[in-house]
Design a protein around this motif. Structure first.
Motif, short mmCIF file in Angstrom:
data_model
loop_
_atom_site.label_atom_id
_atom_site.label_comp_id
_atom_site.label_asym_id
_atom_site.label_seq_id
_atom_site.Cartn_x
_atom_site.Cartn_y
_atom_site.Cartn_z
N MET A 118 -7.92 4.04 8.27
CA MET A 118 -6.58 4.22 7.70
C MET A 118 -6.67 4.35 6.18
O MET A 118 -7.06 3.42 5.49
CB MET A 118 -5.74 3.01 8.06
CG MET A 118 -4.28 3.16 7.75
SD MET A 118 -3.34 1.80 8.42
CE MET A 118 -3.59 0.53 7.23
N ALA A 166 8.22 -5.83 5.44
CA ALA A 166 8.23 -6.96 4.52
C ALA A 166 8.93 -6.55 3.23
O ALA A 166 9.67 -7.33 2.62
CB ALA A 166 6.81 -7.43 4.23
N GLY A 214 -4.07 -4.77 -5.59
CA GLY A 214 -3.70 -5.14 -4.23
C GLY A 214 -2.59 -6.18 -4.17
O GLY A 214 -2.06 -6.45 -3.10
N GLN A 215 -2.24 -6.77 -5.30
CA GLN A 215 -1.19 -7.79 -5.29
C GLN A 215 -0.05 -7.42 -6.24
O GLN A 215 0.92 -6.84 -5.82
CB GLN A 215 -1.78 -9.17 -5.60
CG GLN A 215 -2.76 -9.62 -4.52
CD GLN A 215 -3.23 -11.03 -4.72
OE1 GLN A 215 -2.50 -11.90 -5.16
NE2 GLN A 215 -4.49 -11.28 -4.43
N ASN A 229 -3.09 4.48 1.96
CA ASN A 229 -2.67 3.99 0.66
C ASN A 229 -3.19 4.83 -0.48
O ASN A 229 -2.96 4.53 -1.63
CB ASN A 229 -3.07 2.52 0.48
CG ASN A 229 -4.53 2.31 0.74
OD1 ASN A 229 -5.22 3.24 1.14
ND2 ASN A 229 -5.01 1.13 0.50
N ILE A 258 4.94 -5.06 -7.35
CA ILE A 258 4.27 -5.77 -6.26
C ILE A 258 3.88 -4.78 -5.16
O ILE A 258 4.69 -3.95 -4.75
CB ILE A 258 5.20 -6.87 -5.69
CG1 ILE A 258 5.62 -7.82 -6.82
CG2 ILE A 258 4.51 -7.64 -4.57
CD1 ILE A 258 6.86 -8.62 -6.51
N ASP A 259 2.64 -4.87 -4.68
CA ASP A 259 2.14 -4.02 -3.59
C ASP A 259 2.68 -4.51 -2.25
O ASP A 259 2.73 -5.71 -2.01
CB ASP A 259 0.61 -4.11 -3.49
CG ASP A 259 -0.09 -3.36 -4.60
OD1 ASP A 259 0.53 -3.10 -5.64
OD2 ASP A 259 -1.28 -3.02 -4.41
N PHE A 260 3.03 -3.56 -1.38
CA PHE A 260 3.46 -3.92 -0.02
C PHE A 260 2.77 -3.05 1.00
O PHE A 260 3.14 -1.89 1.17
CB PHE A 260 4.97 -3.77 0.12
CG PHE A 260 5.74 -4.96 -0.36
CD1 PHE A 260 6.15 -5.94 0.51
CD2 PHE A 260 6.03 -5.08 -1.71
CE1 PHE A 260 6.84 -7.04 0.05
CE2 PHE A 260 6.72 -6.17 -2.17
CZ PHE A 260 7.14 -7.16 -1.29
N PRO A 261 1.78 -3.58 1.73
CA PRO A 261 1.18 -2.79 2.80
C PRO A 261 2.18 -2.55 3.93
O PRO A 261 2.10 -1.55 4.62
CB PRO A 261 0.02 -3.66 3.31
CG PRO A 261 -0.08 -4.81 2.39
CD PRO A 261 1.18 -4.90 1.59
N ASP A 262 3.13 -3.47 4.13
CA ASP A 262 4.04 -3.37 5.26
C ASP A 262 5.46 -3.07 4.77
O ASP A 262 6.06 -3.89 4.09
CB ASP A 262 4.03 -4.69 6.04
CG ASP A 262 5.06 -4.68 7.16
OD1 ASP A 262 5.39 -3.58 7.64
OD2 ASP A 262 5.54 -5.76 7.53
N PRO A 263 6.01 -1.91 5.14
CA PRO A 263 7.35 -1.57 4.68
C PRO A 263 8.43 -2.52 5.17
O PRO A 263 9.44 -2.69 4.50
CB PRO A 263 7.59 -0.16 5.24
CG PRO A 263 6.36 0.27 5.90
CD PRO A 263 5.40 -0.86 5.96
N GLY A 323 -1.01 0.51 -1.60
CA GLY A 323 -1.83 -0.24 -2.56
C GLY A 323 -2.88 -1.07 -1.86
O GLY A 323 -2.86 -1.25 -0.65
N GLY A 324 -3.83 -1.54 -2.65
CA GLY A 324 -4.91 -2.34 -2.10
C GLY A 324 -5.89 -2.65 -3.20
O GLY A 324 -5.60 -2.45 -4.39
N SER A 325 -7.08 -3.11 -2.81
CA SER A 325 -8.02 -3.54 -3.84
C SER A 325 -8.55 -2.37 -4.66
O SER A 325 -9.18 -2.55 -5.68
CB SER A 325 -9.18 -4.30 -3.20
OG SER A 325 -9.80 -3.49 -2.24
#
Lengths: 541, 350
Positions: free
Chosen positions: A1, A263, A231-232, A4, A256-261, A74-76
């Protein structure tokens, strides 16, 4: 995946890897002639232009507050760099701290509202940049010609691998001259009238001499980076020296990063955020019903073409290509793939380009005509494979909806979803789905519609076509009106015989708390009114 | 869930007939060294398990057929970047040597450098590890005593209102995935019904999770609701079995007060099997916390793992897989030791 990672121009929401932009550096052909004699541009040929709702801009702007923004993805691998991005949150962070010489306005027209007083094309291969006087970097240093030269050379440096390198490739990095403290002359390797256009791309930010990604993050932008954890989140504080008087209004911006829409939406609903990018379509009703939240829907120019390779069976016959274009029910695709959040397209790209052709008849689904074309071509009851991948949001859905629509014409389209699509088969397939972001016409042609283009899915143009010579004429033409008429001819060829089925352009749909003022829908590459123009045209009521 | 364990203390022993310490009496084959010997044997077995896990992890990530460097870089690959990445991952060496390079680094605490973030994996994970550990600790400290209390009391009040009520309740929550529980809690307490708690748990980087108690409530509660049903049901079943046993009946016949019967005789014996379930559940928490971290956007190792998988960040994936495996082994060991300590029958057999 790899959702991002996104290309800088991409506006397709949960977009995907920047394969194209990375490779583009190697194979990019010098852009095209778009802005001649400084900022003069053709009059807008747009069918619709966004009307600022005004809902956001009531009362005088007020100072203060911490603006909290949730960005999808987003991520590391997140970075902050004034001249490139990897993920979507990187876009949100870049525009807080860095600014460009020219800027696009809310109608995607280039203006000199940026760091430059003027950018002029003195000769086909000579441009002059005149800086506004007295603009300071966040460390108090006044921006000068030296910084502009350093910034451009950094963009062009192969070692840095920055996005802007491809678009500015015709600049000779060793032949940029400092005329005086605020004037820089660019001497090009070849004629190129798209330089101004490129200098307005948000990722071509100006950085001070000696800038590096690992060093201090210093730009001319409205907010200074205070802290950043990939990532944060990142925290940006108001730049008290900012050159536009009164702006910016917030004391602080937190991204702020959000992997999950989901949340992300929950955080907005519970008041932990003031704005979010890319609200899932299914949640729009939740947000509007909540009260205290608003939706910002802007026109984007991202597109997901179905690509027919014109040199591969069965698409060598132009009648087959025409038939496939007539099998698509575009309004239905917009409804089912984008939940209605897009505009029907007409198999042409670059809708924000001043030369975008709006006078060709809108193609609509015409099954009897499609069937008779197929019959004439001897291709009745055709079966083809349509290759796609879960890359940018909608690529798989679009293929499935189209396949369903083709059944009416007795054509069987087998949708093949392949995770390794971009690794193995890409550009070799007869029929495939791809994604593209916002570009003006000539730069887009250089990327996707020439024999030398790095991502020519349709293998356009045909060998006997005069398309290539038209393209060269357009590049050399500095008169905007004449250039537009050449581009119109090129679009006519693609409209009649091209391999693209382009069903729609997407919209950017974001949400924000109604206590935030100043957001306006705009034609844009970036979400949230280009992140509230770098968080300086928005404020808390 | 108890059946998922890798082996109970008594069945694990024969494997160490030869590998075990030599100090024990020759007549008692497989039962050497008392409790200490048992711990040493279990530790060695744990190391063997970890060694095997490391081979599996390595094989599943780096040693797969094909070129991992190309898989990682995808379409962005250039000959130079491919060569640099192959160098960094030691892909030019034979597979066995690659493995030993990796495992040697691991044993020296060198987890490598994250490919996505370009920082040491330890730097990348330290803060997140602390966040996850604190969340699991909170959930464990609440759910373990709670589930032992619920299970025991339900057993004592068998078939009465409390027992029936908790049976239905625990069955319900055991059947619900954490995802549903978490989202429901958000709807109830944060976004729709009440607006008293934060919907997401933001622990700003650099701050410690215990300084943000309000942010901890919903994720902790979700995990407690996920774990408590299993443990309390096992505790109840185990307690009922013990309460029906001969020795409890004997204790009652001898006229001991019910309080003493339960505390001295029933409870310790019932706890044995429960410890195993607790261990499994704690280990599960550390891995299964991914879902909860996702729902609450909590910056823990779950998020790091998800991110690392999506960016094909092999060193981070390998480090986290080994970390979670280690946790399983250690928790199983602790559960076995605890079981033996509370079960006189097992203790004396060593």
């Amino acid at each position: 995946m790899a959702e991002n990672r996104i290309p800088p121009e991409d506006g397709t929401g949960g977009a995907t890897i920047s394969r194209r932009e990375f490779l583009a550096r190697a194979g990019y052909l010098a852009g095209g002639v778009m802005i001649a004699g400084g900022l003069a541009a053709c009059s807008s040929g747009q069918g619709t232009s966004p009307t600022p709702s005004g809902g956001g801009s009531v009362g005088a702007p007020k100072r203060g507050g911490n603006f909290r923004l949730g960005v999808t993805g987003g991520g590391s691998s997140d970075i902050i760099d004034g001249q490139t991005i990897v993920t979507k949150p990187d876009q949100a962070r870049l525009v807080a701290g860095f600014e460009t010489l020219l800027v696009y306005d809310e109608n995607y027209k280039l203006t000199n509202d940026g760091l430059a007083e003027a950018v002029t094309q003195d000769a086909p291969d000579k441009w002059t940049i005149l800086l506004k006087k007295g603009i300071e970097f966040q460390n108090g240093k006044t921006i000068s010609s030296d910084d502009v030269i350093y910034s451009l050379q950094r963009i062009l440096s192969a070692k840095e691998g920055l996005f802007g390198a491809a678009g500015l490739a015709s600049i000779d990095p060793n032949n940029i001259t400092k005329v005086d403290a605020t004037t820089v002359q660019l001497n090009l390797k070849q004629a190129d009238s798209t330089i101004g256009d490129q200098l307005g791309q948000y990722y071509n930010g100006m950085v001070p001499t000696g800038y590096s990604r690992k060093g201090q993050q210093i730009g001319t932008g409205p907010y200074k980076v205070q802290s950043f954890t990939p990532g944060q989140q990142s925290v940006h504080v108001r730049n008290p020296n900012y050159w536009r008087s009164g702006q910016p209004y917030f004391d602080q911006v937190t991204i702020i990063d959000f992997p999950d829409p989901s949340a992300q939406v929950n955080a907005l609903l519970s008041g932990q955020l003031d704005a979010i990018t890319d609200i899932p379509f299914a949640q729009i009703n939740v947000a509007t019903a909540h009260g205290g939240l608003a939706i910002l829907e802007s026109q984007g120019a991202g597109w997901l073409p179905l690509c027919m390779a014109i040199d591969a069976e069965p698409f060598t016959d132009v009648r087959v290509r025409e038939a496939f274009r007539l099998m698509a029910n575009r309004p239905q695709i917009v409804e089912q793939v984008l939940s209605g959040h897009g505009r029907v397209a007409n198999d042409l790209y670059s809708p924000f380009d001043p030369c975008y052709a709006t006078d060709f008849p809108q193609r609509e689904q015409d099954i009897p005509q499609a069937m008779s074309l197929l019959k004439a071509a001897g291709k009745e009851g055709l079966t083809v494979d349509l290759h796609t991948t879960p890359g940018a949001a909608g690529m798989v859905d679009e293929a499935k909806v189209f396949a369903e629509q083709c059944k009416a014409a007795g054509v069987t389209v087998n949708v093949k979803v392949d995770q390794n699509y971009y690794g193995d088969q890409y550009l070799k397939l007869p029929f495939s789905v791809d994604f593209w972001g916002t570009r003006n016409y000539l730069p887009q042609v250089a990327n996707g519609s020439l024999p030398t283009a790095p991502y020519n899915e349709c293998h356009w143009p045909p060998k006997d076509s005069n398309y290539l010579s038209l393209y060269k004429q357009a590049l050399a033409e500095v008169d905007p009106d004449k250039r537009c008429s050449i581009i119109h001819e090129m679009q006519q060829l693609e409209y009649n015989e091209g391999g693209y089925i382009i069903p729609f352009f997407n919209n950017l749909v974001d949400s924000y708390s109604s206590k935030v003022q100043g957001f306006n829908p705009s034609k844009a590459t970036l979400n949230l009114d280009s992140f509230g123009h770098g968080y300086r045209t928005i404020w808390f009521a | 869930m108890a059946t998922e364990r890798s082996g109970s203390p008594s069945t694990a022993d024969p494997a160490f007939v030869t590998a075990g310490p030599r100090s024990a009496a020759p007549g008692r084959v497989g039962r050497r060294g008392g409790i200490l010997g048992f711990i040493v044997r279990r530790l060695l077995l744990g190391l063997l398990v970890l060694f095997l896990v490391s081979i599996v992890v390595f094989a599943a990530t780096q040693a797969l057929p094909g070129d991992p460097a190309r898989a990682i870089l995808g379409r962005t690959a250039t000959p130079a970047s491919l060569a640099a990445l192959r160098e960094q991952l030691h892909l030019n060496e034979p597979v066995v040597q690659q493995y030993f390079t990796w495992i040697t680094g691991l044993l020296h605490g060198d987890l490598g450098t994250s490919l996505a973030a370009q920082v040491p994996v330890t730097t990348l994970l330290a803060g997140r590890l602390l966040n996850t550990a604190f969340l699991v600790l909170c959930a464990g400290l609440i759910s373990i005593p709670l589930s032992i209390a619920i299970g025991s009391y339900a057993a004592l009040r068998r078939d009465r209102a409390f027992d029936v009520g908790t049976s239905v309740g625990t069955l319900l929550f055991a059947a619900l995935p954490e995802f549903v529980v978490g989202v429901t809690l958000v709807v109830l307490f944060a976004t729709t019904v009440l607006h008293v708690l934060p919907a997401i748990s933001l622990i700003p980087p650099g701050t410690k999770p215990w300084t943000q108690p309000k942010e901890m409530i919903l994720p902790t509660l979700t995990l407690v609701l996920a774990v408590t049903p299993y443990v309390s049901r096992i505790m109840r079943a185990s307690m009922i079995e013990v309460l029906e046993s001969d020795y409890v009946e004997m204790a009652r016949l001898k006229g001991l007060p019910e309080r003493i019967v339960i505390r001295r005789h029933a409870l310790p014996n019932a706890l044995g099997p429960t410890f195993q379930v607790i261990a499994i559940n704690l280990a599960y928490l550390a891995g299964g916390v991914i879902v909860v971290e996702y729902i609450f956007n909590y910056a823990g190792i779950g998020g790091a793992l998800r991110d690392a998988v999506s960016t094909r960040d092999l060193p981070v994936v390998q480090a986290l897989a080994m970390l979670i495996a280690t946790l399983y082994v250690v928790l199983n060991l602790l559960a076995d030791i605890a079981t033996i300590l509370v079960t006189p029958r097992l203790r004396t057999r060593l």
